[in-house]
Design an enzyme around this catalytic site. Structure first.
Site, PDB file in Angstrom:
ATOM      1  N   GLY A 430       0.822  -1.196   0.000  1.00  0.00           N
ATOM      2  CA  GLY A 430       0.000   0.000   0.000  1.00  0.00           C
ATOM      3  C   GLY A 430       0.856   1.246   0.000  1.00  0.00           C
ATOM      4  O   GLY A 430       2.026   1.232   0.390  1.00  0.00           O
ATOM      5  N   THR A 436       5.327   4.294   2.004  1.00  0.00           N
ATOM      6  CA  THR A 436       4.957   3.082   1.270  1.00  0.00           C
ATOM      7  C   THR A 436       5.228   1.861   2.137  1.00  0.00           C
ATOM      8  O   THR A 436       6.256   1.794   2.812  1.00  0.00           O
ATOM      9  CB  THR A 436       5.758   2.977  -0.040  1.00  0.00           C
ATOM     10  OG1 THR A 436       5.547   4.155  -0.812  1.00  0.00           O
ATOM     11  CG2 THR A 436       5.317   1.768  -0.848  1.00  0.00           C
ATOM     12  N   LYS A 451       7.659  -0.511   6.420  1.00  0.00           N
ATOM     13  CA  LYS A 451       7.167   0.811   6.050  1.00  0.00           C
ATOM     14  C   LYS A 451       8.324   1.771   5.857  1.00  0.00           C
ATOM     15  O   LYS A 451       9.157   1.952   6.746  1.00  0.00           O
ATOM     16  CB  LYS A 451       6.215   1.348   7.121  1.00  0.00           C
ATOM     17  CG  LYS A 451       5.659   2.739   6.772  1.00  0.00           C
ATOM     18  CD  LYS A 451       4.590   3.186   7.734  1.00  0.00           C
ATOM     19  CE  LYS A 451       4.019   4.539   7.331  1.00  0.00           C
ATOM     20  NZ  LYS A 451       2.962   5.003   8.219  1.00  0.00           N
ATOM     21  N   ASP A 548      -3.562   8.925  13.992  1.00  0.00           N
ATOM     22  CA  ASP A 548      -4.151   8.696  12.665  1.00  0.00           C
ATOM     23  C   ASP A 548      -5.114   7.514  12.728  1.00  0.00           C
ATOM     24  O   ASP A 548      -5.014   6.556  11.968  1.00  0.00           O
ATOM     25  CB  ASP A 548      -3.045   8.437  11.641  1.00  0.00           C
ATOM     26  CG  ASP A 548      -3.558   8.565  10.200  1.00  0.00           C
ATOM     27  OD1 ASP A 548      -4.651   9.138  10.018  1.00  0.00           O
ATOM     28  OD2 ASP A 548      -2.874   8.101   9.280  1.00  0.00           O
TER      29      ASP A 548
END
Length: 748
Positions: A430, A436, A451, A548
């Site tokens: 993703g 990314t 990540k 988040d």
């Protein structure tokens, strides 16, 4: 009477063969090797001692040379005339009877006999499936080839002819003639006509014909249908190709029997038969002759043999070698005699000078390149060491030494490049505004998610190693485990456990399953996620603010348990004004309005974002829908307006309204409303939210509630997480890859 008689004759033609050859005996030199115009190579022969003896009374390879009615001599294998024998292909061509079924004008019916047998099952022959076809000629004629017991195989075709004018010479595709392939590995068959299809009137042709024939030798003529020309022009017999072997073992098994192994020539090789069991022999490449005879394979002189084009480009330069040749320029000349020319040699001084200069230049290039590579390697090591120290690597190592039981790994950049095949795009799980995520496999076989973040602020650079150490100690069943990090790069990389079954976003919005999740399942998901966030806020030391919270950051593991992810890029709870962020982070639709105004991230910011997730579960609507009406684009605003106007039921998912009391749904909606309060002080804590959701779960329990987990399994998306990692902006919704989805780039 005819059928039993034919069976007896054909069965007696092939006496039982021995299972293996007793010895690779050689034939006598005086044996007859030609009959008429047909060569008869060993292992075939005429007379005892001249052919391969395979058992008492077996005449598989034993032929006779008979004088025929026209006065010529022709070889026969029992009653079948042999047309020729091929050693390389392992084939023999014989003449096969044409089977015909005719209309009798006297009895006004077809002949009684419509089936014929052909059997060589006791021989070392098989009917070639590549070289032969079943051919049927006639009008309204359906014929077939089947096994003797009619259970192993059957193949056939039907020939029709609506009118004589539609028949065409050379065409055997159904009009007056048809053909069908035959199975591999057969050594007996039955040819028969289907009696329901016949030439009952004889208006076009009186007879139908069926025969297994060599495909290359058969060409249809229209007179085969309209007259008796098919039998008259061929004498009632057509070529048939038989595959033969010299042993019924495989090559590997045959080589173990030194006395019985048939490939006796020095330059020969064994080949397994492709049509049934057994093997045969061929001369090696560059040799020809008989591989079944001692020294039977002889070298082919490609330089002189008129059958071949001269192999060299320069005349007189070909030199024959065993099994091949070489092209060599004559003395005092140089060049390429294979494809070019040969020219007289010139003084070699200039050549030597050129070679010396070339070698010198090459060495110089190698030395300069090596020095440059060493310098670059040292520079890279210096950069890696600077980044490592800059991100608190030394402090991290000291902490790890003092806490020996800590399961946290500091990975090198090379290790993560190897795990992801140098961050190949095929391994991307993703992409988002923060970075990314790649799928990787570590050396110990563990599958992880890696990540690569895009940004990191100065404070995070200094405290990164220490914060990662704190985050790694988080151990909660509903939080993704952080395995380690890499500090040798400008922006550190994070290594998480790999969660295979997608996200809550996919479950709700990824397909048609979203609206089929039961209310009890939605409550379970919400409660597990709330417990995870409450753990980060209340029990982690120091407390951790996610920053988040959204449905794409809530993953589903192999046990179908919710796990909160992406907390590794979160921040420790601020303790002073200096820790205020200078760039707002998060995702549009989930952002706390107070956080956007004050730039102060608190645990109540996570509560607001979680309230939006509750709305997604209640309504099956996206947090932000750019195609909706103006008042419905933002889910939280639309919800609060609906609540104020007492029309909650208008935005709820219709399914949960039909399966659960509206009072319980309203309590969950009221909890979401409290989480979305504009004032952070009035919002409940995550601990209070988790407790309230636990209470609602107990109220929602019913007799089939224990099957909730199985129901959830069926509804979950089972594909790779990458399946929904990018959501196209063309549908009007926000893309994970589009900067508009984040609103503002994250400083992490």
């Amino acid at each position: 009477m005819l059928l039993p008689l034919m069976t007896v004759l054909i069965a007696s033609a092939w006496p039982a063969a021995a299972s293996t050859t007793t010895a690779a005996a050689q034939p006598a030199a005086a044996c007859q090797r030609r009959c008429g115009d047909v060569d008869i190579p060993y292992p075939f022969g005429i007379g005892r001692g001249c052919y391969l003896y395979t058992g008492e009374g077996d005449v598989t390879f034993g032929l006779t040379c008979n004088r025929t009615a026209d006065g010529s001599y022709r070889p026969f294998c029992w009653e079948y005339e042999v047309l020729d024998v091929s050693l390389r292909r392992g084939q023999a061509r014989v003449r096969n009877d044409i089977n015909r079924w005719c209309y009798n004008a006297t009895t006004r019916s077809m002949d009684a006999e419509s089936t014929w047998w052909w059997d060589v099952s006791d021989s070392w022959f098989h009917v070639s499936d590549e070289g032969n076809r079943l051919v049927v000629v006639g009008c309204n004629s359906l014929a077939y080839v089947t096994s003797v017991n009619e259970t192993e195989y059957m193949t056939g075709c039907m020939a029709t002819c609506p009118s004589v004018g539609r028949l065409e010479n050379g065409s055997c595709s159904g009009m007056g003639c048809c053909e069908a392939a035959i199975p591999r590995g057969i050594n007996s068959y039955v040819v028969g006509f289907e009696e329901k299809f016949n030439t009952t009137s004889g208006a076009v042709g009186r007879c139908s014909y069926a025969v297994v024939v060599e495909a290359a030798s058969f060409e249809f003529r229209t007179t085969y249908v309209t007259t008796g020309d098919f039998v008259e022009s061929t004498g009632g017999k057509v070529p048939l190709v038989l595959d033969w072997v010299v042993g019924k073992e495989t090559c590997r098994e045959a080589r173990r029997n030194a006395t019985g192994y048939m490939c006796v020539s020095r330059d020969s090789e064994c080949v397994d038969s492709r049509n049934g069991p057994g093997y045969l022999c061929n001369c090696s490449a560059g040799f020809e002759g008989n591989p079944y005879l001692l020294d039977g394979c002889q070298d082919i002189n490609e330089c002189e043999d008129s059958r071949f084009k001269y192999p060299c480009s320069v005349p007189g330069t070909c030199i024959n070698t065993p099994g091949g040749f070489r092209c060599s320029c004559p003395d005092k000349t140089t060049g390429n005699a294979y494809f070019g020319t040969c020219e007289a040699k010139k003084s070699q001084l200039g050549v030597h000078i050129a070679i010396g200069v070339s070698i010198g230049i090459a060495l110089l290039v190698i030395i300069i390149s090596s020095a440059y590579m060493i310098q670059q390697k040292r520079r890279l090591a210096t950069v890696k060491r600077r980044y490592f120290n800059q991100h608190g690597g030394l402090l991290l190592f000291e902490e790890m030494k003092s806490n020996q039981g800590l399961s946290f790994t500091v990975f090198t950049k090379d290790e993560l490049e190897e795990a992801t095949n140098k961050f190949d795009e095929q391994n991307v799980l993703g992409k988002g505004g923060n970075g990314t995520v790649y799928r990787g496999t570590l050396k110990d076989g563990r599958v992880v998610a890696i990540k690569r973040c895009k940004l990191i602020n100065e404070r995070q650079k200094k405290e990164f190693g220490k914060e990662m150490l704190i985050l790694s100690q988080i151990n909660h069943r509903n939080i993704v485990k952080l395995h380690g990090c890499c500090l040798e790069v400008e922006v550190p990389m994070l290594v998480y456990e790999f969660i295979p079954n997608g996200t809550l976003y996919q479950l709700i919005h990824g397909g048609r399953h979203g609206s089929r999740i039961s209310f009890a399942a939605r409550l379970r998901i919400a409660h597990e996620a709330a417990e995870a966030l409450a753990y980060l806020h209340s029990w982690a030391s120091p407390p951790i603010i996610h920053g988040d919270v959204k449905s794409p950051n809530m993953l589903i593991d192999e046990n179908y348990t919710v796990k909160v992810s992406d907390f590794g890029a979160s921040t420790l709870a601020p303790t002073d004004e200096a820790q205020f962020v200078t760039l707002v982070q998060g995702t549009c639709g989930y952002l706390d309005p107070e956080y956007m105004q004050t730039c102060k991230l608190t645990d109540k910011s996570d509560v607001y974002s979680f309230g939006v997730v509750l709305l997604e579960l209640l309504t099956c609507r996206k947090a932000l829908n750019l195609q909706a009406l103006e008042e419905e684009k933002n889910l939280s605003s639309h919800f609060l307006l609906a609540m104020s106007e007492n029309r909650l039921e208008g935005i709820l998912d219709s399914q949960i309204q039909s399966e659960q009391s509206i009072e319980l749904i309203e309590q969950m909606a009221d909890l979401a409303k409290q989480c979305l309060d504009m004032s952070s002080e009035k919002r409940p804590s995550m601990r209070q939210v988790a407790e309230e959701l636990d209470r609602l779960r107990k109220l929602a329990e019913h007799p089939w509630g224990r099957h909730e987990s199985e129901e959830l399994k069926k509804l979950l998306v089972r594909g790779s997480p990458s399946t929904f990692s990018e959501i196209e902006l063309s549908n009007g919704y926000v893309s994970l890859t589009d900067s508009a989805y984040l609103g503002i780039q994250s400083p992490r």
